[in-house]
Scaffold this motif. Sequence first.
Motif, short mmCIF file in Angstrom:
data_model
loop_
_atom_site.label_atom_id
_atom_site.label_comp_id
_atom_site.label_asym_id
_atom_site.label_seq_id
_atom_site.Cartn_x
_atom_site.Cartn_y
_atom_site.Cartn_z
N ARG A 51 -0.26 -55.40 8.84
CA ARG A 51 0.59 -56.41 9.55
C ARG A 51 -0.79 -56.45 11.08
O ARG A 51 -0.82 -55.29 10.97
CB ARG A 51 1.56 -56.89 10.17
CG ARG A 51 2.52 -57.40 9.51
CD ARG A 51 3.80 -57.92 9.80
NE ARG A 51 3.60 -58.93 10.49
CZ ARG A 51 4.38 -59.99 10.77
NH1 ARG A 51 5.79 -59.71 10.31
NH2 ARG A 51 3.95 -61.03 11.32
N ARG A 52 -1.85 -57.20 11.39
CA ARG A 52 -2.54 -56.73 11.58
C ARG A 52 -3.06 -58.14 13.08
O ARG A 52 -2.79 -59.65 12.03
CB ARG A 52 -4.33 -57.24 11.16
CG ARG A 52 -5.47 -56.97 11.57
CD ARG A 52 -5.78 -57.18 10.93
NE ARG A 52 -6.93 -55.63 11.10
CZ ARG A 52 -8.37 -54.53 10.23
NH1 ARG A 52 -8.39 -54.93 9.27
NH2 ARG A 52 -8.44 -53.47 10.88
N GLY A 53 -3.61 -57.61 13.71
CA GLY A 53 -3.87 -58.93 14.29
C GLY A 53 -2.49 -59.37 16.12
O GLY A 53 -1.31 -58.92 15.71
N SER A 54 -2.24 -60.15 16.45
CA SER A 54 -1.06 -60.99 17.76
C SER A 54 -1.49 -62.73 17.28
O SER A 54 -2.79 -62.71 18.02
CB SER A 54 -1.02 -59.87 18.99
OG SER A 54 -2.89 -60.54 19.12
N GLY A 55 -0.65 -63.10 17.62
CA GLY A 55 -0.82 -64.68 17.85
C GLY A 55 -1.72 -65.18 16.62
O GLY A 55 -0.86 -65.57 15.92
N GLU A 58 -3.04 -63.03 13.75
CA GLU A 58 -2.34 -62.09 12.85
C GLU A 58 -2.20 -62.51 11.60
O GLU A 58 -1.77 -63.53 11.36
CB GLU A 58 -1.00 -62.58 13.56
CG GLU A 58 0.29 -61.84 12.30
CD GLU A 58 1.30 -61.24 13.22
OE1 GLU A 58 1.92 -59.90 13.39
OE2 GLU A 58 1.90 -62.10 14.25
N THR A 59 -2.10 -61.51 10.71
CA THR A 59 -2.39 -61.63 8.77
C THR A 59 -1.97 -60.66 9.12
O THR A 59 -1.60 -59.84 9.31
CB THR A 59 -4.12 -61.58 8.58
OG1 THR A 59 -4.55 -60.01 8.98
CG2 THR A 59 -4.72 -62.49 9.26
N PRO A 76 -2.58 -65.54 6.23
CA PRO A 76 -2.85 -65.73 7.88
C PRO A 76 -1.83 -65.85 8.37
O PRO A 76 -0.94 -66.80 6.99
CB PRO A 76 -3.81 -66.95 8.10
CG PRO A 76 -4.64 -66.69 7.54
CD PRO A 76 -4.04 -66.38 6.20
N VAL A 77 -0.97 -65.51 9.12
CA VAL A 77 0.49 -66.26 9.96
C VAL A 77 0.43 -67.52 10.03
O VAL A 77 1.08 -67.93 9.45
CB VAL A 77 0.46 -65.34 10.79
CG1 VAL A 77 2.77 -65.21 11.32
CG2 VAL A 77 0.70 -64.26 10.58
#
Length: 116
Positions: A51-55, A58-59, A76-77
């Motif tokens: 899991r990578r990124g935030s808000g 995030e992906t 992407p989430v």
Amino acid sequence: MADLMKFVQDELVARKDFPVFGAGDTITVYYEIREGEKTRTQFFKGVVIQRRGSGNTETFTIRKMSGAIGVERIFPVNLPALQKVEINKKGAVRRARIFYFRELTGKKAKIKDKRR
């Protein structure tokens, strides 16, 4: 400026409530595919690599074996086409990003279940 961007992201972007999952978990992602005028639902079942990124950015990356070939897909989430995420198994791994999983085959590639 950062506060303004955060405000816009929080207020205007619709958040989807997915279950909590992380690296090592086996999940099924259902997403919508448009082919011309028609739409259909397709699923992708595999192990979460990272899991990578935030808000909003995030992906998460999922890896599955298709025959003898490994297939990875990044979602992407906040993708509007995502319909639902199901957790099939919780995996017990010690790292947040399990890139070493790419080289493993056979019994070595099995991830132990997390005790509940």
